[in-house]
Design a protein around this motif. Structure first.
Motif, PDB file in Angstrom:
ATOM      1  N   GLY A 273       0.828  -1.192   0.000  1.00 24.93           N
ATOM      2  CA  GLY A 273       0.000   0.000   0.000  1.00 24.93           C
ATOM      3  C   GLY A 273       0.864   1.243   0.000  1.00 24.93           C
ATOM      4  N   ARG A 274       0.325   2.316  -0.512  1.00 24.14           N
ATOM      5  CA  ARG A 274       1.062   3.589  -0.584  1.00 24.14           C
ATOM      6  C   ARG A 274       0.236   4.685   0.071  1.00 24.14           C
ATOM      7  NH1 ARG A 274       4.267   6.223  -4.683  1.00 24.14           N
ATOM      8  NH2 ARG A 274       4.694   8.354  -3.948  1.00 24.14           N
ATOM      9  N   ILE A 275       0.837   5.403   0.997  1.00 27.29           N
ATOM     10  CA  ILE A 275       0.241   6.620   1.538  1.00 27.29           C
ATOM     11  C   ILE A 275       0.931   7.786   0.846  1.00 27.29           C
ATOM     12  CG2 ILE A 275      -0.129   8.041   3.579  1.00 27.29           C
ATOM     13  CD1 ILE A 275      -0.195   5.527   5.252  1.00 27.29           C
ATOM     14  N   ALA A 276       0.163   8.480   0.005  1.00 24.31           N
ATOM     15  CA  ALA A 276       0.698   9.569  -0.806  1.00 24.31           C
ATOM     16  C   ALA A 276       0.280  10.914  -0.226  1.00 24.31           C
ATOM     17  CB  ALA A 276       0.213   9.437  -2.250  1.00 24.31           C
ATOM     18  N   PHE A 277       1.174  11.879  -0.266  1.00 19.87           N
ATOM     19  CA  PHE A 277       0.881  13.211   0.261  1.00 19.87           C
ATOM     20  C   PHE A 277       0.185  14.093  -0.768  1.00 19.87           C
ATOM     21  CE2 PHE A 277       4.442  13.321   3.698  1.00 19.87           C
ATOM     22  CZ  PHE A 277       3.879  12.217   4.307  1.00 19.87           C
ATOM     23  N   ALA A 278       0.199  13.671  -2.041  1.00 18.54           N
ATOM     24  CA  ALA A 278      -0.482  14.392  -3.117  1.00 18.54           C
ATOM     25  C   ALA A 278      -0.917  13.373  -4.165  1.00 18.54           C
ATOM     26  CB  ALA A 278       0.449  15.444  -3.732  1.00 18.54           C
ATOM     27  N   GLN A 279      -1.695  13.819  -5.127  1.00 19.56           N
ATOM     28  CA  GLN A 279      -2.210  12.909  -6.154  1.00 19.56           C
ATOM     29  C   GLN A 279      -1.065  12.256  -6.938  1.00 19.56           C
ATOM     30  OE1 GLN A 279      -5.063  11.724  -6.989  1.00 19.56           O
ATOM     31  NE2 GLN A 279      -6.576  12.988  -5.928  1.00 19.56           N
ATOM     32  N   LEU A 280      -1.169  10.940  -7.145  1.00 18.46           N
ATOM     33  CA  LEU A 280      -0.217  10.214  -7.971  1.00 18.46           C
ATOM     34  C   LEU A 280      -0.744  10.103  -9.393  1.00 18.46           C
ATOM     35  CD1 LEU A 280       0.610   7.196  -5.605  1.00 18.46           C
ATOM     36  CD2 LEU A 280       1.807   9.400  -5.769  1.00 18.46           C
ATOM     37  N   ASP A 281       0.154   9.924 -10.352  1.00 21.55           N
ATOM     38  CA  ASP A 281      -0.325   9.666 -11.704  1.00 21.55           C
ATOM     39  C   ASP A 281      -0.732   8.196 -11.809  1.00 21.55           C
ATOM     40  OD1 ASP A 281       2.001   8.102 -12.228  1.00 21.55           O
ATOM     41  OD2 ASP A 281       3.077   9.860 -12.952  1.00 21.55           O
ATOM     42  N   ALA A 282      -1.386   7.855 -12.891  1.00 22.60           N
ATOM     43  CA  ALA A 282      -1.973   6.514 -13.044  1.00 22.60           C
ATOM     44  C   ALA A 282      -0.917   5.420 -12.991  1.00 22.60           C
ATOM     45  CB  ALA A 282      -2.758   6.437 -14.348  1.00 22.60           C
ATOM     46  N   SER A 286      -0.969   2.370 -10.147  1.00 27.56           N
ATOM     47  CA  SER A 286      -1.139   0.977 -10.550  1.00 27.56           C
ATOM     48  C   SER A 286      -0.125   0.037  -9.909  1.00 27.56           C
ATOM     49  CB  SER A 286      -1.041   0.865 -12.076  1.00 27.56           C
ATOM     50  OG  SER A 286       0.268   1.190 -12.528  1.00 27.56           O
ATOM     51  N   ARG A 287       0.914   0.574  -9.317  1.00 22.24           N
ATOM     52  CA  ARG A 287       1.955  -0.263  -8.714  1.00 22.24           C
ATOM     53  C   ARG A 287       1.548  -0.783  -7.338  1.00 22.24           C
ATOM     54  NH1 ARG A 287       6.916   3.501  -8.331  1.00 22.24           N
ATOM     55  NH2 ARG A 287       7.997   1.588  -7.695  1.00 22.24           N
ATOM     56  N   TYR A 288       0.448  -0.263  -6.795  1.00 22.05           N
ATOM     57  CA  TYR A 288       0.092  -0.569  -5.414  1.00 22.05           C
ATOM     58  C   TYR A 288      -1.292  -1.206  -5.312  1.00 22.05           C
ATOM     59  CZ  TYR A 288       4.007   2.549  -4.648  1.00 22.05           C
ATOM     60  OH  TYR A 288       5.257   3.126  -4.677  1.00 22.05           O
ATOM     61  N   ALA A 289      -1.437  -2.066  -4.316  1.00 24.05           N
ATOM     62  CA  ALA A 289      -2.734  -2.698  -4.077  1.00 24.05           C
ATOM     63  C   ALA A 289      -3.740  -1.695  -3.547  1.00 24.05           C
ATOM     64  CB  ALA A 289      -2.567  -3.863  -3.101  1.00 24.05           C
ATOM     65  N   VAL A 290      -3.282  -0.775  -2.710  1.00 24.07           N
ATOM     66  CA  VAL A 290      -4.132   0.256  -2.108  1.00 24.07           C
ATOM     67  C   VAL A 290      -3.344   1.559  -2.101  1.00 24.07           C
ATOM     68  CG1 VAL A 290      -5.466   0.949  -0.086  1.00 24.07           C
ATOM     69  CG2 VAL A 290      -5.162  -1.479  -0.583  1.00 24.07           C
ATOM     70  N   VAL A 291      -4.011   2.660  -2.410  1.00 21.03           N
ATOM     71  CA  VAL A 291      -3.392   3.980  -2.327  1.00 21.03           C
ATOM     72  C   VAL A 291      -4.289   4.890  -1.494  1.00 21.03           C
ATOM     73  CG1 VAL A 291      -2.685   6.047  -3.589  1.00 21.03           C
ATOM     74  CG2 VAL A 291      -2.177   3.786  -4.524  1.00 21.03           C
ATOM     75  N   GLU A 292      -3.708   5.550  -0.511  1.00 25.12           N
ATOM     76  CA  GLU A 292      -4.400   6.575   0.275  1.00 25.12           C
ATOM     77  C   GLU A 292      -3.759   7.915  -0.073  1.00 25.12           C
ATOM     78  OE1 GLU A 292      -6.645   6.777   2.897  1.00 25.12           O
ATOM     79  OE2 GLU A 292      -7.073   4.677   3.384  1.00 25.12           O
ATOM     80  N   PHE A 308      -2.664   9.675  10.704  1.00 24.41           N
ATOM     81  CA  PHE A 308      -2.868   8.525  11.584  1.00 24.41           C
ATOM     82  C   PHE A 308      -4.061   7.683  11.142  1.00 24.41           C
ATOM     83  CE2 PHE A 308      -0.609  10.821  15.281  1.00 24.41           C
ATOM     84  CZ  PHE A 308       0.593  10.217  14.955  1.00 24.41           C
ATOM     85  N   ALA A 309      -5.132   8.339  10.685  1.00 22.78           N
ATOM     86  CA  ALA A 309      -6.290   7.574  10.221  1.00 22.78           C
ATOM     87  C   ALA A 309      -5.922   6.717   9.010  1.00 22.78           C
ATOM     88  CB  ALA A 309      -7.443   8.518   9.880  1.00 22.78           C
ATOM     89  N   ALA A 310      -5.097   7.262   8.112  1.00 25.74           N
ATOM     90  CA  ALA A 310      -4.671   6.489   6.946  1.00 25.74           C
ATOM     91  C   ALA A 310      -3.800   5.314   7.358  1.00 25.74           C
ATOM     92  CB  ALA A 310      -3.913   7.396   5.976  1.00 25.74           C
ATOM     93  N   LEU A 311      -2.909   5.528   8.313  1.00 24.78           N
ATOM     94  CA  LEU A 311      -2.074   4.426   8.798  1.00 24.78           C
ATOM     95  C   LEU A 311      -2.933   3.310   9.381  1.00 24.78           C
ATOM     96  CD1 LEU A 311       0.928   6.280  10.483  1.00 24.78           C
ATOM     97  CD2 LEU A 311       1.070   4.639   8.599  1.00 24.78           C
TER      98      LEU A 311
END
Length: 349
Positions: A273-282, A286-292, A308-311
């Motif tokens: 899973g990836r916790i991103a601080f801003a929008q990722l491109d497609a 696609s590299r991750y099972a879940v993106v927040e 913390f809620a995302a974690l």
């Protein structure tokens, strides 16, 4: 039956009575939800440590209702140098600032981990203030989760078995004050002879504090010369910390957490899973099972609020690994990176 109750006057009256009777409740603050007890009741405070499985050498923050009630926790009047330092920052209250001061004699060793200082703050959350105004005693309230786990930022995080061995079975009530505005714990600064020291970054930035104190950020954040003291509040003697939030590993999900690197490879055999601080491109998504995504624009205030809620959500998504973005450790970014490095148990450079 849910423990979560709305913040009505009737509920707050009952909450104050429960605290007076030595019970534990979960309360909202602007930073995170706290596990609250009467700070003058040694047995009630001991229940906090048992519920959280918290080491006895980790002191608690004491919450008071107003500046004129600081003496409920700290030894007043202060020495002139300490009073001057407090005067420089007192208008950050109510708010996410904790100051470490000489302790009052009626604050027990359980609260301070045996130290002669106490951490004090005035929360700005209106529900917390309404409750404090009803209590003729201050409230000790660390985060309402088991020790070292991800801090709770909404009422639902305090009512359920998802973070077993959780604390919900130890508490009588969760007061629902909505989602926490800041999402990371308060800034902690020690007021002391020789100058103030930043102990934990938080919602009030190091830059803001340094400006008020008339010193540089480097002077404020330099390593303290404080010497550990021996704590005998638990079953064994340990070196007591000066303030909460200073453990190397803290705020940690059960799922392994690593900091994002553009060069890292993701194994297709793992659910990442990836916790991103801003929008990722497609292609990144696609590299991750879940993106927040914590902020569409990379706004670090939004990142802090949702961190913390995302974690927690990621930790319950059946992942093998969580990858999290990073930011410059400036302003609120310093608090964000402090929490991330402790959650991943990596050094903060």
């Amino acid at each position: 039956m849910t423990l979560i109750q709305p913040p009505s006057d009737q509920v707050l009256d009952r909450a104050a009575a429960l605290l007076a009777d030595g019970k534990l409740i979960a309360i909202p603050t602007e930073t995170v939800y706290g596990l609250a007890a009467n700070a003058w009741d040694r047995d009630a405070v001991a229940k906090i440590f048992a519920a959280k499985q918290r080491p006895a050498n980790n002191p608690l923050i004491v919450h008071v209702a107003a500046v004129d009630r600081i003496a409920e926790a700290a030894m007043m009047p202060l020495a002139p140098e300490l009073q001057h330092q407090l005067d420089c920052v007192v208008d950050f209250w109510p708010g996410p600032l904790t100051v470490v001061l000489p302790r009052a004699s009626h604050i027990s060793d359980w609260v301070t981990a045996g130290r002669d200082t106490v951490a004090v703050r005035i929360p700005s959350h209106p529900v917390a203030l309404r409750l404090l105004e009803r209590c003729p005693f201050p409230i000790a309230a660390p985060s309402a989760n088991r020790s070292n786990y991800v801090s709770p930022t909404m009422a639902q995080h305090c009512d359920g078995p998802m973070d077993q061995p959780g604390i919900h079975q130890f508490i009588e009530m969760v007061i629902d004050g909505g989602d926490c505005d800041f999402g990371v714990e308060s800034t902690i600064v020690a007021l002391q002879q020789g100058g103030p020291r930043l102990l934990r970054p938080g919602g009030i930035s190091a830059e803001m504090l340094a400006d008020r104190f008339g010193i540089t950020v480097e002077q404020l954040t330099q390593a303290t010369n404080d010497r550990p003291v021996e704590s005998e509040t638990g079953n064994e003697v340990t070196s007591a910390m000066l303030a909460p939030g200073m453990m190397k590993e803290h705020y940690s999900p059960s799922t392994p957490l690593v900091l994002y690197s553009a060069t890292q490879a993701n194994s297709s055999s793992k659910r990442v899973g990836r916790i991103a601080f801003a929008q990722l491109d497609a292609s990144d998504t696609s590299r991750y099972a879940v993106v927040e995504t914590l902020s569409d624009s990379g706004d670090l205030r939004e990142v802090a609020k949702g961190l913390f809620a995302a974690l927690r959500r990621m930790d319950h998504a059946g992942l093998d690994l969580i990858v999290i973005d990073t930011c410059e450790p400036v302003g609120i970014g310093l608090a964000i990176m402090d929490r991330i490095h402790r959650a991943a148990a990596t050094p903060l450079s």
